[in-house]
Design a protein around this motif. Structure first.
Motif, mmCIF file in Angstrom:
data_model
loop_
_atom_site.group_PDB
_atom_site.id
_atom_site.type_symbol
_atom_site.label_atom_id
_atom_site.label_comp_id
_atom_site.label_asym_id
_atom_site.label_seq_id
_atom_site.Cartn_x
_atom_site.Cartn_y
_atom_site.Cartn_z
ATOM 1 N N ASP A 41 46.060 15.837 -4.565
ATOM 2 C CA ASP A 41 47.232 15.381 -4.216
ATOM 3 C C ASP A 41 47.137 13.770 -3.814
ATOM 4 O OD1 ASP A 41 48.375 18.061 -4.562
ATOM 5 O OD2 ASP A 41 47.680 18.595 -2.633
ATOM 6 N N VAL A 42 48.300 13.257 -4.186
ATOM 7 C CA VAL A 42 48.416 11.861 -3.751
ATOM 8 C C VAL A 42 49.373 11.760 -2.546
ATOM 9 C CG1 VAL A 42 49.163 9.766 -4.271
ATOM 10 C CG2 VAL A 42 48.104 10.921 -6.083
ATOM 11 N N PRO A 43 48.376 11.312 -1.337
ATOM 12 C CA PRO A 43 49.473 11.194 -0.024
ATOM 13 C C PRO A 43 50.708 10.492 -0.166
ATOM 14 C CG PRO A 43 46.953 10.930 0.235
ATOM 15 C CD PRO A 43 47.182 10.892 -1.135
ATOM 16 N N ASP A 44 51.643 10.711 0.510
ATOM 17 C CA ASP A 44 52.923 10.058 0.586
ATOM 18 C C ASP A 44 52.783 8.858 0.963
ATOM 19 O OD1 ASP A 44 54.089 12.373 -0.719
ATOM 20 O OD2 ASP A 44 54.789 13.263 1.350
ATOM 21 N N ASP A 45 51.986 8.573 1.949
ATOM 22 C CA ASP A 45 51.939 6.956 2.717
ATOM 23 C C ASP A 45 51.208 6.103 1.876
ATOM 24 O OD1 ASP A 45 49.382 8.145 2.908
ATOM 25 O OD2 ASP A 45 49.313 7.670 5.191
ATOM 26 N N MET A 46 50.643 6.574 0.768
ATOM 27 C CA MET A 46 50.033 5.366 -0.375
ATOM 28 C C MET A 46 51.240 4.649 -0.917
ATOM 29 S SD MET A 46 46.671 7.191 -2.254
ATOM 30 C CE MET A 46 45.187 7.168 -1.198
ATOM 31 N N GLN A 47 51.147 3.422 -1.315
ATOM 32 C CA GLN A 47 52.265 2.586 -1.594
ATOM 33 C C GLN A 47 52.248 2.343 -3.079
ATOM 34 O OE1 GLN A 47 51.546 -0.508 1.420
ATOM 35 N NE2 GLN A 47 53.533 0.034 1.996
ATOM 36 N N GLY A 48 50.939 2.640 -4.117
ATOM 37 C CA GLY A 48 51.083 2.418 -5.329
ATOM 38 C C GLY A 48 51.599 3.512 -6.090
ATOM 39 N N GLU A 49 51.599 3.338 -7.375
ATOM 40 C CA GLU A 49 51.962 4.386 -8.562
ATOM 41 C C GLU A 49 50.830 4.786 -9.361
ATOM 42 O OE1 GLU A 49 54.812 5.831 -8.480
ATOM 43 O OE2 GLU A 49 55.720 4.408 -7.010
ATOM 44 N N SER A 50 50.599 5.872 -9.620
ATOM 45 C CA SER A 50 49.418 6.460 -10.474
ATOM 46 C C SER A 50 49.590 5.969 -11.930
ATOM 47 C CB SER A 50 49.332 7.930 -10.659
ATOM 48 O OG SER A 50 48.467 8.340 -11.734
ATOM 49 N N LEU A 51 48.735 5.166 -12.537
ATOM 50 C CA LEU A 51 48.733 4.808 -13.850
ATOM 51 C C LEU A 51 48.248 5.704 -14.910
ATOM 52 C CD1 LEU A 51 46.505 1.333 -13.257
ATOM 53 C CD2 LEU A 51 48.998 1.875 -13.126
ATOM 54 N N VAL A 52 48.440 7.113 -14.528
ATOM 55 C CA VAL A 52 47.962 8.278 -15.507
ATOM 56 C C VAL A 52 49.186 8.173 -16.546
ATOM 57 C CG1 VAL A 52 47.861 10.845 -15.578
ATOM 58 C CG2 VAL A 52 46.467 9.654 -14.007
ATOM 59 N N PRO A 53 50.381 8.252 -16.155
ATOM 60 C CA PRO A 53 51.257 8.095 -17.583
ATOM 61 C C PRO A 53 51.039 6.888 -18.485
ATOM 62 C CG PRO A 53 52.448 8.593 -15.204
ATOM 63 C CD PRO A 53 51.075 8.226 -14.977
ATOM 64 N N LEU A 54 50.727 5.731 -17.938
ATOM 65 C CA LEU A 54 50.519 4.686 -18.684
ATOM 66 C C LEU A 54 49.367 5.065 -19.714
ATOM 67 C CD1 LEU A 54 51.643 1.781 -16.350
ATOM 68 C CD2 LEU A 54 52.864 3.246 -17.525
ATOM 69 N N LEU A 55 48.223 5.457 -18.989
ATOM 70 C CA LEU A 55 47.052 5.824 -19.751
ATOM 71 C C LEU A 55 47.295 6.730 -20.744
ATOM 72 C CD1 LEU A 55 44.427 5.999 -16.697
ATOM 73 C CD2 LEU A 55 44.675 4.117 -18.483
ATOM 74 N N LYS A 56 48.169 7.678 -20.872
ATOM 75 C CA LYS A 56 48.511 8.664 -21.666
ATOM 76 C C LYS A 56 49.540 8.002 -22.795
ATOM 77 C CE LYS A 56 48.083 12.789 -18.778
ATOM 78 N NZ LYS A 56 48.710 13.792 -18.237
ATOM 79 N N GLY A 57 49.873 6.651 -22.474
ATOM 80 C CA GLY A 57 50.924 6.104 -23.390
ATOM 81 C C GLY A 57 52.332 6.308 -23.210
ATOM 82 N N ASP A 58 52.539 6.999 -22.028
ATOM 83 C CA ASP A 58 54.037 6.934 -21.891
ATOM 84 C C ASP A 58 54.837 5.725 -21.139
ATOM 85 O OD1 ASP A 58 53.740 9.638 -22.367
ATOM 86 O OD2 ASP A 58 53.369 10.216 -20.398
ATOM 87 N N SER A 59 55.834 5.620 -21.103
ATOM 88 C CA SER A 59 56.643 4.223 -20.510
ATOM 89 C C SER A 59 57.792 4.937 -19.562
ATOM 90 C CB SER A 59 57.221 3.336 -21.858
ATOM 91 O OG SER A 59 57.798 2.089 -21.197
ATOM 92 N N PRO A 60 57.420 5.346 -18.465
ATOM 93 C CA PRO A 60 58.370 5.983 -17.470
ATOM 94 C C PRO A 60 59.497 4.869 -17.407
ATOM 95 C CG PRO A 60 55.957 6.019 -16.825
ATOM 96 C CD PRO A 60 56.031 5.134 -17.849
ATOM 97 N N ASP A 61 60.756 5.392 -17.500
ATOM 98 C CA ASP A 61 61.854 4.623 -17.271
ATOM 99 C C ASP A 61 62.071 3.955 -15.723
ATOM 100 O OD1 ASP A 61 62.806 5.087 -19.774
ATOM 101 O OD2 ASP A 61 63.980 6.682 -18.983
ATOM 102 N N ASP A 62 61.489 4.452 -14.808
ATOM 103 C CA ASP A 62 61.636 4.258 -13.493
ATOM 104 C C ASP A 62 60.167 3.401 -13.051
ATOM 105 O OD1 ASP A 62 59.612 6.241 -13.503
ATOM 106 O OD2 ASP A 62 60.628 7.437 -11.680
ATOM 107 N N TRP A 63 59.401 2.865 -13.901
ATOM 108 C CA TRP A 63 58.381 1.919 -13.527
ATOM 109 C C TRP A 63 58.647 0.552 -13.063
ATOM 110 C CZ3 TRP A 63 53.519 3.860 -12.959
ATOM 111 C CH2 TRP A 63 52.591 2.922 -12.694
ATOM 112 N N ARG A 64 57.955 0.102 -11.996
ATOM 113 C CA ARG A 64 58.317 -1.220 -11.292
ATOM 114 C C ARG A 64 58.678 -2.204 -12.324
ATOM 115 N NH1 ARG A 64 52.722 -1.236 -10.215
ATOM 116 N NH2 ARG A 64 53.019 -0.224 -8.137
#
Length: 542
Positions: A418-441
């Motif tokens: 689990d990724v704690p809620d108080d961490m401020q970054g975003e997991s890069l796993v979707p990008l590593l899978k080749g995805d392009s999330p619409d809500d990326w920073r």
């Protein structure tokens, strides 16, 4: 009798997982990858072949380039605070400097706080770290660790271990690599997935290569950056007051080793120069010193005979510096090769994620500078290359805006934790899978705090998106704005150009939004005018 026992065991195990769901990994241990994190210090992306920089022609990193062919290269990878300790603290915590408490190298990291290695341990990983920590104190969250005290030394370094301080003979890059290889072969718990952090001192100042690399590039001239003689006088007021120029600030003895010996008597009391190279020579063995002098004394003699001045002297200093820098890089690159070979030897390659990164970028003569700290591209960008067998597409690239703020979250998701809620970054796993999330920073936030201090780079915060960059040097109430599409070298500050008024207004709004989003309430007040004048006089900088 075997089948009922298996069904019973699975039923009991399922009940335990449900009862402890908040602490359990979301995937089975057999499916979770090992994580090998190889991390260097001050390795600029443009000194990596895979990033196609102006140093690519000398093939500085064949092993790192091979890793890139097997995985993904992030082209827009940035740090949150371009300096050694704070970058590492952000990686440990997944939080900006103002949240993790380590804002400059003078701080001490609170190891009692939440870190991703601790969370990986709870998720069933065995963990280790070897090399440069630079966070002070004894590391927590690791089953084994051996770290350098502070910056550490290149030759025959001391290492702080759970058993006490030990001197290990050899070049620091090789020492760290050997410790990591030994742990992979003999130290890890083989029935658990692992997370191993291999953190090199190189190529940090004072750029002291291993003996076998002292003659590398000796017979060629390295290409020069196009901006080697850029003085930044007209467009960027803060840059006029720095102390990181190859011309005026790079020391012939302590940085470039001219006439340097263990008993050196000349200029050793110069106040703010880093004298670690001189101190390091006092630890060299007779054989190491013999090899060192055989390489440098003929070059020193030729330098004195040339009697260089003005631009010719700058060019000579650049060549001496850049060659030593790349010689140190060569040791890191060889370490990557050794570690990859070890994974192959142990049959671990197919289930191990390998990451190569560095704490920030660096100036290798760009704009006539060395060091980092600025929000300008050369120090803001950091390399990030990831090989994840079966997940990342070999030879691929990614253009999303990512930061070291995202590493902790990425490692945790890789591990099924689990990724704690108080961490401020975003997991890069979707990008590593080749995805392009619409809500990326769509933009990144940066804040540097260490001023007044070595190199006299002022405090600054700012925002960067895919095209524009806005920086505020708040203690002096100075702004800079760059159009990175039309001005990739950031040679022209467009802050007062009315043609960019709308873009500047939008970027200011985004900067305010990010400060609120990341809850950065640190002091950004303007200094009194008399204090500004005091700090920007030569006397204050000396």
């Amino acid at each position: 009798m075997i089948m009922p026992f298996r069904f019973f065991h699975a039923f009991v195990l399922l009940g335990c997982l449900v009862a402890n769901a908040s602490h359990a990994p979301r995937v089975s241990a057999d499916d979770r990858p090992n994580i090998l994190f190889i991390f260097s210090d001050d390795h600029a992306p443009h000194a990596i072949g895979a990033y196609d920089g102006w140093l690519k022609s000398v093939d500085p990193t064949p092993n790192i380039d091979q890793l890139a062919k097997q995985g993904i290269v992030f082209r827009n990878s940035f740090c949150t605070n371009s300096i050694c300790g704070p970058s590492r603290a952000v990686i440990q915590t997944g939080k900006h400097s103002h949240k993790n408490g380590f804002m400059n190298n003078g701080n001490s990291f609170d190891w009692n706080q939440q870190t991703f290695p601790k969370l990986l341990q709870k998720a069933g990983y065995t963990t280790a770290i070897y090399g440069k920590s630079h966070l002070k104190g004894e590391p927590q969250g690791y089953d084994d660790w051996k770290v350098l005290p502070g910056q550490g030394l290149y030759y025959n370094p001391d290492m702080i271990t759970p058993e006490g301080r030990k001197r290990i003979e050899g070049h620091c890059t090789d020492v760290v690599t050997d410790l990591a290889v030994e742990w992979l072969k003999q130290g890890r718990t083989e029935d658990k997935p692992f997370m191993l952090m291999v953190q090199h001192k190189a190529p940090h100042r004072n750029w002291m290569p291993a003996p076998r690399h002292l003659d590398l590039y000796a017979d060629i001239d390295l290409p020069e950056p196009n901006t080697l003689f850029d003085k930044w006088h007209d467009n960027a007021p803060p840059a006029r007051h720095q102390e990181l120029e190859i011309d005026r600030h790079m020391h012939l003895n302590f940085d470039l080793f001219v006439d340097l010996t263990p008993d050196f008597k000349g200029n050793e009391l110069v106040g703010r120069y880093d004298k670690s190279a001189w101190r390091n020579m006092q630890r060299m063995t007779p054989e190491q010193l013999k090899t060192w002098f055989a390489a440098y004394r003929p070059r020193d003699k030729a330098f004195h005979e040339a009697d260089l001045t003005a631009d010719a002297l700058v060019r000579w200093k650049y060549q001496r510096y850049a060659k030593n820098y790349l010689r140190c890089v060569k040791g890191v690159d060889e370490s990557v090769g050794t570690l990859m070979e070890t994974l192959d030897e142990l049959g671990l390659s197919d289930n191990t994620v390998v990451i190569y990164s560095s704490d920030q970028g660096f100036y290798i003569g760009d704009h006539g500078w060395y060091d980092k700290r600025w929000m300008y591209e050369e120090s803001l960008k950091m390399p990030l290359i990831v090989k994840w067998p079966g997940v990342t597409k070999p030879g691929s690239t990614d253009e999303h805006l990512v930061q070291n703020l995202d590493y902790a979250e990425t490692f945790l998701e890789m591990a099924g934790a689990d990724v704690p809620d108080d961490m401020q970054g975003e997991s890069l796993v979707p990008l590593l899978k080749g995805d392009s999330p619409d809500d990326w920073r769509r933009s990144i936030y940066y804040h540097y705090y260490e001023y007044p201090s070595v190199h006299m780079v002022p405090r600054q915060y700012g925002v960067r998106n895919h095209r524009y960059k806005l920086i505020r040097f708040y203690q002096f109430d100075e702004w800079e704005f760059y159009d990175l599409k039309n001005d990739p070298d950031e040679l022209t500050n467009q802050y007062n150009n009315p043609e960019y008024a709308n873009q500047i207004s939008d970027m200011k709004q985004e900067l305010d939004r990010l400060r609120k989003h990341y809850q950065d309430d640190s002091d950004v007040s303007v200094l009194p005018e008399e204090k500004q004048i005091e700090l920007r006089t030569p006397q204050a900088a000396g």
